[in-house]
Enzyme design. Structure first.
Site, PDB file in Angstrom:
ATOM      1  N   GLU A 289       0.828  -1.203   0.000  1.00  0.00           N
ATOM      2  CA  GLU A 289       0.000   0.000   0.000  1.00  0.00           C
ATOM      3  C   GLU A 289       0.865   1.255   0.000  1.00  0.00           C
ATOM      4  O   GLU A 289       0.523   2.265  -0.619  1.00  0.00           O
ATOM      5  CB  GLU A 289      -0.947  -0.018   1.203  1.00  0.00           C
ATOM      6  CG  GLU A 289      -1.962  -1.157   1.171  1.00  0.00           C
ATOM      7  CD  GLU A 289      -1.375  -2.521   1.495  1.00  0.00           C
ATOM      8  OE1 GLU A 289      -0.247  -2.576   2.047  1.00  0.00           O
ATOM      9  OE2 GLU A 289      -2.027  -3.543   1.204  1.00  0.00           O
TER      10      GLU A 289
ATOM     11  N   HIS B  83     -11.700  -5.813   8.112  1.00  0.00           N
ATOM     12  CA  HIS B  83     -12.467  -5.477   6.909  1.00  0.00           C
ATOM     13  C   HIS B  83     -13.674  -4.608   7.248  1.00  0.00           C
ATOM     14  O   HIS B  83     -14.701  -4.672   6.575  1.00  0.00           O
ATOM     15  CB  HIS B  83     -12.958  -6.740   6.195  1.00  0.00           C
ATOM     16  CG  HIS B  83     -11.879  -7.712   5.847  1.00  0.00           C
ATOM     17  ND1 HIS B  83     -11.388  -8.631   6.738  1.00  0.00           N
ATOM     18  CD2 HIS B  83     -11.184  -7.895   4.704  1.00  0.00           C
ATOM     19  CE1 HIS B  83     -10.445  -9.346   6.163  1.00  0.00           C
ATOM     20  NE2 HIS B  83     -10.292  -8.922   4.924  1.00  0.00           N
TER      21      HIS B  83
END
Lengths: 410, 334
Positions: B57, B126
């Site tokens: 990322e 999540h």
């Protein structure tokens, strides 16, 4: 020299996509038994070629050959087969349970059972794994109760993690299994820290880090390698190269490097590549690396070459990005079949006994599931308490959480 | 169309109009993203403009900053907002400050998309809502759409914006206007007015809130999924609440907020993110400063509890219509 042409961006692509014929001609597989086995105190620069080959023990005829053979007795190899079969049956049942709505999520390790199952047998009590979500074999081979795994998967009232964590993100300190966070690569460097702590304290324990091919791209992978290299940490750094990171083929993470194992070279870390579908080869290499760590010789990077036969998770559909028959074409075969054939060849196993054991293990897993389901499944039966949701954020609950829990009325 | 289709449509429009728009992230190329927001873009625009990245990322955002400084307009995807933390240094120390520290010599016009929020049994990795981590950083804009229409218009505006924009997509809204009643059937966007999305290019300007449900008794400040939850709570309790959909958290449309609270004299703030130091704290402070003499009751907050997002207790954690309804009644009693 001519004028340079306009630049263009290189974006690696896999050899094949859905509808194409599977093609693993790029995977170079040496004959079993042909890769030398160096002493554990070998200088890293003398074994650079081991990062570009594949260490294999089991040949096509089901025989154990070469210098990496002979680390396991027949009894131990039989136990390995049973462990792998148990993992496979467990996965199949939990997949079905997810389809039945008994849990929200599941991740299989189909085709990769040998790696975790054989590696666990190279560790000693007190050692610590920092696993990813696909190393359930460490727990099964380590004798962790199946029913406890299921309680976690079902988030029921006996879930050792009290329903807080996503299914399969186990934690089992007693079995050398560090809490799985679910984030990628973050725990590879923690394994190095754990190993450094053992060295600082003068203990004899070692650690093992686990990561997938895709996650080696994370910065934490590189952080782990540099710390392990600098402090010669007693750690085995495992890379499970199962070819696919969800939809992304391994070439995206590997880039221009020949192999993932070769990443170790820049750090001066001995790096080996092993047939991940060969239980005996995995065990032999794991034992070699663990011994290096135990003898204070430092870290080892091991790449297990395997194939993710199943979907990434129950939320994934691989037919959208790779050929359906690709797993059948995988040239390293099936780890269960290969070890079974070896043991039959040794005269200590048979097709009948295999079928019989499979039936036994199915009964064992089913019995565990019945027991776990008595404590509930995600949407029915016993549940972790809502009150407990507020516990464990801190050792002692601070006033603002006490207030919020009261507000929640639990 | 669904919110997924609207987001894909926004990127298609932006990429068609401007060859400098590039899209990349984990699984976004051939596969089209795990939520399929980028499906077909690689096939349409080629692999040099929509591609898969290594799982890093920090690398995704760092390269996007380099590209943006060069003159491209990257619109990158972080697969889940929960995965953004390795990129945080690049976002905070680099993207947010590049314009300021170089006195405009270099800028970083990039958009960072990420699915946010819970409601899908995704557990702690999540489900998070990290918007306050971005609104706290000088130099970033932060956007949270609540419906397909706005998602398309806001995303095009974000891509065209000359500053870095954090674009948080409430994943529970991808396929329908979820109002917190998890035990009821999901309504598809095709049956909702805001599922009607104009074709082609249009923008919803950054920094403009909208009154989603007019009312006279109390103002509810909400964004993303909680807009729908707040409307459901108002309907269930019968409180004549005015629900404001903030749409952009920074820059914030204080005028719309102020005008509403001046009329209603009461206000509650709702978000799914944890309470302490959440964006609600900023909203409460601003309303208190701007509307103190209009207020007839303390400003209430409804938020996620200050624990990690649990798996099994998801619906006890999620600040649903029941808790929002109680806060409405409390504001009226105050």
């Amino acid at each position: 020299m001519s004028e340079p042409k306009p630049l263009s961006l290189h974006v690696p692509q896999p050899a094949v996509r859905p509808g194409d014929k599977p093609d693993f001609s790029g995977v170079h597989i040496p004959r079993a038994g042909t890769v030398p086995r160096p002493p554990v105190d070998v200088a890293p620069e003398e074994i650079r070629d081991l990062a570009y080959t594949i260490i294999r023990v089991l040949n096509r005829d089901g025989e154990a050959v070469g210098p990496w053979a002979g680390t396991l007795s027949d009894a131990d190899a039989l136990q390995g087969l049973r462990d792998m079969m148990k993992v496979r049956v467990f996965d199949a049942r939990m997949l079905m349970a997810q389809r039945q709505g008994k849990t929200s999520f599941y991740m299989q390790c189909l085709g990769e059972e040998a790696i975790a199952c054989a590696f666990q047998k190279a560790l000693s009590p007190g050692d610590m794994n920092f696993p990813t979500y696909r190393q359930q074999g460490l727990l099964v081979a380590g004798g962790y109760p199946l029913v406890e795994m299921m309680n976690q998967i079902f988030s029921n009232d006996a879930d050792p993690l009290h329903g807080r964590q996503l299914p399969v993100m186990y934690s089992a300190r007693s079995h050398g299994f560090f809490s799985i966070s679910g984030n990628l690569g973050t725990q590879y460097v923690q394994a190095v820290g754990w190993a450094m702590a053992s060295a600082i304290k003068g203990d004899t324990k070692i650690a093992a880090g686990w990561i997938g091919d895709g996650s080696t791209a994370e910065s934490d992978f590189h952080a782990a390698l540099v710390f392990a290299s600098t402090y010669k940490a007693p750690v085995v750094l495992n890379i499970v190269n199962n070819q696919w990171a969800i939809s992304t083929f391994q070439g995206i993470a590997r880039g221009g490097a020949g192999t993932f194992a070769a990443r170790g070279h820049g750090f001066g870390i001995p790096a080996l590549r092993v047939d991940g579908n060969d239980y005996l080869a995995v065990h032999a290499v794991a034992r070699w690396a663990a011994e290096r760590a135990r003898r204070n010789l430092g870290p080892t990077l091991v790449e297990y070459v395997t194939y993710r036969v199943a979907a990434h998770s129950t939320s994934d559909d691989p037919s959208a990005y790779r050929p359906k028959a690709e797993s059948d074409a995988w040239p390293l075969g099936d780890p269960v079949e290969r070890l079974k054939n070896y043991l039959i060849g040794r005269g200590v196993w048979s097709e009948d006994r295999h079928a019989q054991y499979n039936a036994e293990v199915e009964a064992e897993v089913l019995a565990a599931q019945r027991e776990a389901e008595r404590h509930g499944t995600l949407h029915s039966g016993g549940k972790p308490s809502v009150r407990d949701m507020f516990e464990g954020v801190y050792r002692e609950m601070p006033p603002h959480l006490v207030r919020q829990r009261r507000q929640a009325g639990v | 169309m669904t919110m997924i289709e609207a987001i894909r449509d926004a990127m298609t429009v932006a990429m068609t109009r401007d060859a400098n728009v590039v899209v990349f992230g984990e699984d976004v190329g051939y596969f089209g993203g795990v939520f399929r927001c980028t499906q077909g873009l690689q096939q349409k625009f080629g692999a040099a403009r929509c591609f898969d990245t290594p799982i890093n990322e920090s690398g995704i955002v760092g390269t996007a900053i380099g590209m943006a400084a060069y003159g491209l307009r990257p619109c990158v995807e972080i697969q889940f907002a929960d995965y953004v933390y390795p990129a945080y240094d690049q976002i905070v120390s680099e993207a947010a400050r590049l314009r300021y520290r170089s006195n405009g010599d270099f800028t970083a016009p990039l958009t960072i998309r990420m699915p946010t929020g819970g409601g899908i049994f995704g557990g702690q990795t999540h489900s998070q809502s990290p918007e306050a981590l971005f609104t706290h950083v000088a130099g970033l804009k932060t956007v949270v759409p609540s419906n397909p229409h706005d998602a398309k218009g806001l995303l095009i505006a974000a891509i065209e914006d000359d500053d870095p924009v954090i674009f948080l997509e409430p994943k529970r809204l991808y396929n329908g206007p979820f109002d917190g009643h998890h035990d009821r059937p999901v309504t598809p966007w095709s049956k909702h007015a805001l599922g009607e999305v104009p074709e082609g290019h249009f923008t919803v300007p950054l920094g403009r809130a909208v009154v989603r449900r007019p009312g006279a008794a109390v103002t509810v400040l909400a964004y993303g999924t909680m807009v729908h939850v707040a409307i459901a709570a108002a309907e269930a309790t019968g409180v004549d609440a005015e629900v404001i959909d903030l749409r952009t958290l920074l820059p914030l449309d204080l005028e719309t907020i102020q005008a509403s609270v001046a009329r209603t004299g009461r206000c509650i703030v709702v978000h799914e993110a944890t309470l302490t130091s959440g964006f609600g704290a900023e909203l409460v402070a601003l309303v208190q400063e701007a509307c103190f003499y209009s207020l007839e009751a303390p400003i209430g907050r409804v938020a996620g509890w200050d624990t990690p997002y649990p798996h099994a207790q998801e619906w006890d954690y999620f600040p649903g219509p029941k808790r929002v309804g109680e806060a409405l009644l409390e504001a009226m009693a105050g």
